[in-house]
Design a protein around this motif. Structure first.
Motif, PDB file in Angstrom:
ATOM      1  N   PRO A  35       0.713   1.063  17.017  1.00  0.00           N
ATOM      2  CA  PRO A  35       0.843   2.427  16.518  1.00  0.00           C
ATOM      3  C   PRO A  35      -0.536   2.981  16.187  1.00  0.00           C
ATOM      4  CG  PRO A  35       1.493   0.873  14.833  1.00  0.00           C
ATOM      5  CD  PRO A  35       1.198   0.087  16.076  1.00  0.00           C
ATOM      6  N   LEU A  36      -0.695   4.291  16.311  1.00  0.00           N
ATOM      7  CA  LEU A  36      -1.968   4.908  15.948  1.00  0.00           C
ATOM      8  C   LEU A  36      -1.949   5.079  14.440  1.00  0.00           C
ATOM      9  CD1 LEU A  36      -2.223   7.779  18.574  1.00  0.00           C
ATOM     10  CD2 LEU A  36      -2.624   5.361  18.862  1.00  0.00           C
ATOM     11  N   LYS A  37      -2.710   4.308  13.741  1.00  0.00           N
ATOM     12  CA  LYS A  37      -2.725   4.389  12.278  1.00  0.00           C
ATOM     13  C   LYS A  37      -3.810   5.365  11.843  1.00  0.00           C
ATOM     14  CE  LYS A  37      -3.080  -0.101  11.430  1.00  0.00           C
ATOM     15  NZ  LYS A  37      -2.921  -1.398  10.719  1.00  0.00           N
ATOM     16  N   VAL A  38      -3.431   6.257  10.953  1.00  0.00           N
ATOM     17  CA  VAL A  38      -4.323   7.348  10.565  1.00  0.00           C
ATOM     18  C   VAL A  38      -4.362   7.465   9.043  1.00  0.00           C
ATOM     19  CG1 VAL A  38      -4.722   9.839  10.828  1.00  0.00           C
ATOM     20  CG2 VAL A  38      -3.634   8.591  12.656  1.00  0.00           C
ATOM     21  N   LEU A  39      -5.515   7.832   8.483  1.00  0.00           N
ATOM     22  CA  LEU A  39      -5.628   8.159   7.053  1.00  0.00           C
ATOM     23  C   LEU A  39      -5.844   9.658   6.920  1.00  0.00           C
ATOM     24  CD1 LEU A  39      -8.010   5.291   5.856  1.00  0.00           C
ATOM     25  CD2 LEU A  39      -5.505   5.376   5.723  1.00  0.00           C
ATOM     26  N   PHE A  95       5.678  12.725  13.812  1.00  0.00           N
ATOM     27  CA  PHE A  95       4.617  11.797  14.226  1.00  0.00           C
ATOM     28  C   PHE A  95       5.207  10.462  14.664  1.00  0.00           C
ATOM     29  CE2 PHE A  95       1.114  14.297  13.796  1.00  0.00           C
ATOM     30  CZ  PHE A  95       0.724  14.652  12.521  1.00  0.00           C
ATOM     31  N   GLY A  96       6.249  10.023  13.962  1.00  0.00           N
ATOM     32  CA  GLY A  96       6.856   8.720  14.275  1.00  0.00           C
ATOM     33  C   GLY A  96       7.243   8.610  15.729  1.00  0.00           C
ATOM     34  N   THR A  97       7.860   9.669  16.289  1.00  0.00           N
ATOM     35  CA  THR A  97       8.329   9.564  17.683  1.00  0.00           C
ATOM     36  C   THR A  97       7.153   9.513  18.656  1.00  0.00           C
ATOM     37  OG1 THR A  97       8.463  11.962  17.790  1.00  0.00           O
ATOM     38  CG2 THR A  97      10.504  10.795  17.284  1.00  0.00           C
ATOM     39  N   GLN A  98       5.974   9.962  18.209  1.00  0.00           N
ATOM     40  CA  GLN A  98       4.828   9.897  19.128  1.00  0.00           C
ATOM     41  C   GLN A  98       3.912   8.725  18.784  1.00  0.00           C
ATOM     42  OE1 GLN A  98       4.424  14.410  19.073  1.00  0.00           O
ATOM     43  NE2 GLN A  98       3.333  13.950  20.955  1.00  0.00           N
ATOM     44  N   GLY A  99       4.417   7.815  17.975  1.00  0.00           N
ATOM     45  CA  GLY A  99       3.651   6.598  17.714  1.00  0.00           C
ATOM     46  C   GLY A  99       2.488   6.767  16.771  1.00  0.00           C
ATOM     47  N   VAL A 100       2.486   7.899  16.020  1.00  0.00           N
ATOM     48  CA  VAL A 100       1.397   8.099  15.049  1.00  0.00           C
ATOM     49  C   VAL A 100       1.924   7.748  13.664  1.00  0.00           C
ATOM     50  CG1 VAL A 100      -0.083   9.847  13.960  1.00  0.00           C
ATOM     51  CG2 VAL A 100       0.354   9.945  16.419  1.00  0.00           C
ATOM     52  N   ARG A 101       1.201   6.897  12.925  1.00  0.00           N
ATOM     53  CA  ARG A 101       1.650   6.542  11.574  1.00  0.00           C
ATOM     54  C   ARG A 101       0.598   6.925  10.547  1.00  0.00           C
ATOM     55  NH1 ARG A 101       2.603   0.620  11.005  1.00  0.00           N
ATOM     56  NH2 ARG A 101       2.382   1.060   8.776  1.00  0.00           N
ATOM     57  N   ILE A 102       0.975   7.799   9.601  1.00  0.00           N
ATOM     58  CA  ILE A 102       0.072   8.145   8.513  1.00  0.00           C
ATOM     59  C   ILE A 102       0.179   7.018   7.480  1.00  0.00           C
ATOM     60  CG2 ILE A 102      -0.538   9.854   6.770  1.00  0.00           C
ATOM     61  CD1 ILE A 102      -0.639  11.161   9.481  1.00  0.00           C
ATOM     62  N   ILE A 103      -0.860   6.247   7.314  1.00  0.00           N
ATOM     63  CA  ILE A 103      -0.813   5.065   6.452  1.00  0.00           C
ATOM     64  C   ILE A 103      -0.965   5.448   4.986  1.00  0.00           C
ATOM     65  CG2 ILE A 103      -1.980   2.888   5.875  1.00  0.00           C
ATOM     66  CD1 ILE A 103      -0.450   2.846   8.555  1.00  0.00           C
ATOM     67  N   ALA A 104      -1.883   6.404   4.690  1.00  0.00           N
ATOM     68  CA  ALA A 104      -2.095   6.794   3.290  1.00  0.00           C
ATOM     69  C   ALA A 104      -2.877   8.093   3.239  1.00  0.00           C
ATOM     70  CB  ALA A 104      -2.877   5.708   2.540  1.00  0.00           C
ATOM     71  N   GLY A 105      -2.759   8.766   2.084  1.00  0.00           N
ATOM     72  CA  GLY A 105      -3.553   9.947   1.812  1.00  0.00           C
ATOM     73  C   GLY A 105      -4.520   9.654   0.673  1.00  0.00           C
ATOM     74  N   PHE A 106      -5.587  10.476   0.581  1.00  0.00           N
ATOM     75  CA  PHE A 106      -6.578  10.296  -0.485  1.00  0.00           C
ATOM     76  C   PHE A 106      -6.931  11.660  -1.042  1.00  0.00           C
ATOM     77  CE2 PHE A 106      -7.454   5.876   0.274  1.00  0.00           C
ATOM     78  CZ  PHE A 106      -7.002   5.712   1.579  1.00  0.00           C
ATOM     79  N   ASP A 107      -7.161  11.695  -2.360  1.00  0.00           N
ATOM     80  CA  ASP A 107      -7.501  12.966  -2.980  1.00  0.00           C
ATOM     81  C   ASP A 107      -8.341  12.709  -4.230  1.00  0.00           C
ATOM     82  OD1 ASP A 107      -7.146  15.719  -4.250  1.00  0.00           O
ATOM     83  OD2 ASP A 107      -5.909  15.911  -2.454  1.00  0.00           O
TER      84      ASP A 107
END
Ligand SMILES: NC(=O)c1ccc[n+]([C@@H]2O[C@H](COP(=O)([O-])OP(=O)(O)OC[C@H]3O[C@@H](n4cnc5c(N)ncnc54)[C@H](O)[C@@H]3O)[C@@H](O)[C@H]2O)c1
Ligand SMILES: NC(=O)c1ccc[n+]([C@@H]2O[C@H](COP(=O)([O-])OP(=O)(O)OC[C@H]3O[C@@H](n4cnc5c(N)ncnc54)[C@H](O)[C@@H]3O)[C@@H](O)[C@H]2O)c1
Lengths: 206, 206
Positions: free
Chosen positions: B79-83, B100-112
């Motif tokens: 999966p394409l893991k992204v922050l 995003f899930g259906t296109q194989g993109v996974r948002i792993i975490a957000g930062f602020d």
């Protein structure tokens, strides 16, 4: 380089010049301007010569002169009025974005089919989809943002075009085609991420 | 056409083929595939020949064959893991996007940096900016989305690059430049609207 790329560069130049002006600067050299826009100075000078933008190369360009020439070419006399169809996650983020104001973009209204989203008293107001044609004509709006689910996008675009919309910014992840009377610009965020990943992996492999 | 355009078309082809497969289709003709992708059939065939994608033109292409060839070329094994850095309006819309899930993109975490946005128990979790390097390394992530205010963008991008990020999708309205070790793709929504307006007005003038 397409015409769209050239216009995008001129639009970026204008945005940079407006910021420099706010900082109190009066002149700018093409190298500085190019660096802020993110392209080569030669390309900026080429763009400028295509549109007859002049300045004294040695002393740089006068910011006020450049801005008034760019506004004549790009059009800035009236605000860019836009409608949004689909007031979900993306639509709401766009409707609440204050940054559009500084670039002359005004979101006039949003439209949705979900009764919970309808609020004519909000700023900007959210109307039922049935009001789309009325508001579009009353405000003489020609550009709209499409932010509805993928399976509704083609239908919503068709309705926009029938109503008289001539430019659509589409966020649904299917490439919509305009027609002789309507331009469509597709923004596919997942595709941009996949594309980025491909070239990152390519760079790691070599 | 740049390499990015070619890869974007192949990525779109793959997304269309996956949808056709879900509908139970087994074969597809290049004309149908091209229409769904929004380009000419000749261009699809040209792209395919560049990457050695084969099929029996007369009988069309077998969807399964094309998909496994495309996955080999484009990479799909993991999966394409992204922050995401900046969990405001845009960041939150992206973090909550199921598409995003259906296109194989996974948002792993957000930062602020805003304590009110921090929530390590959310899905995906939102961490303080101080944890960026730790999470990036623990999950071996190389791509990040930048969704912080314009005046922080250059600083945030620098931090990403120093930490080892190799691809940035930037939503701030200033064109960021990557470097030898990092690619940046800028998405400027206001610029896209201004660009659309220019060509709509141009069309009306002629
Ligand atoms: N959220 C993201 O980060 C993201 C990322 C990439 C692409 N997209 C795409 O952008 C589009 C919008 O995404 P979202 O996350 O905001 O979706 P969403 O589900 O949060 O919002 C969609 C809105 O459209 C409304 N709607 C549905 N049918 C309609 C119709 N016929 N006419 C008018 N309104 C209608 C819904 O009531 C809803 O309010 C989708 O196509 C999605 O695939 C979203
Ligand atoms: N909202 C839109 O529709 C829209 C449209 C076009 C462009 N943009 C651009 O996208 C970016 C994000 O916009 P938004 O509307 O989501 O903004 P926002 O203000 O809603 O969110 C920004 C978030 O970034 C966080 N932040 C600030 N400094 C940070 C730092 N140094 N490190 C980590 N996080 C930090 C803030 O706490 C906030 O949560 C901006 O650059 C904006 O100009 C937004």
């Amino acid at each position: 380089m397409s015409a769209k790329d050239t216009i995008s560069r001129l639009l970026r130049c204008r945005a940079v010049l407006e910021k420099l002006k706010l900082l109190g600067m009066v002149k700018v050299y093409s190298d500085n301007l190019a660096a802020a826009v993110g392209v080569s100075a030669a390309l900026v000078r080429k763009d400028f010569s295509i549109f007859g933008l002049t300045g004294h190369r040695r002393g740089g360009y006068r910011i006020d002169d450049l801005l008034s020439q760019l506004n004549r070419i790009l059009g800035r006399d009236q605000p860019l009025k836009v409608l949004i169809v689909g007031c979900g996650k993306i639509g709401t983020a766009l409707m609440n974005y204050r940054g559009f104001g500084t670039q002359g973009v005004r979101i006039i209204a949003g439209f949705d089919v979900d009764p919970e989203k309808i609020n004519p008293n909000a700023v900007p107001p959210v109307y039922p989809m049935d009001d789309f044609e009325r508001v579009m004509n009353a405000e003489q709006i020609r550009v709209a943002i499409l932010a509805t689910p993928e399976n509704t996008a083609a239908h919503v675009a068709e309705r926009m075009i029938m109503a008289g919309i001539r430019g659509i910014l589409n966020f649904a992840p299917i490439p919509l085609k305009g027609g002789p009377s309507c331009l469509v610009q597709n923004i596919d965020i997942a595709l941009e991420l996949e594309n980025l990943y491909y070239f990152v992996r390519l760079g790691e492999a070599t």
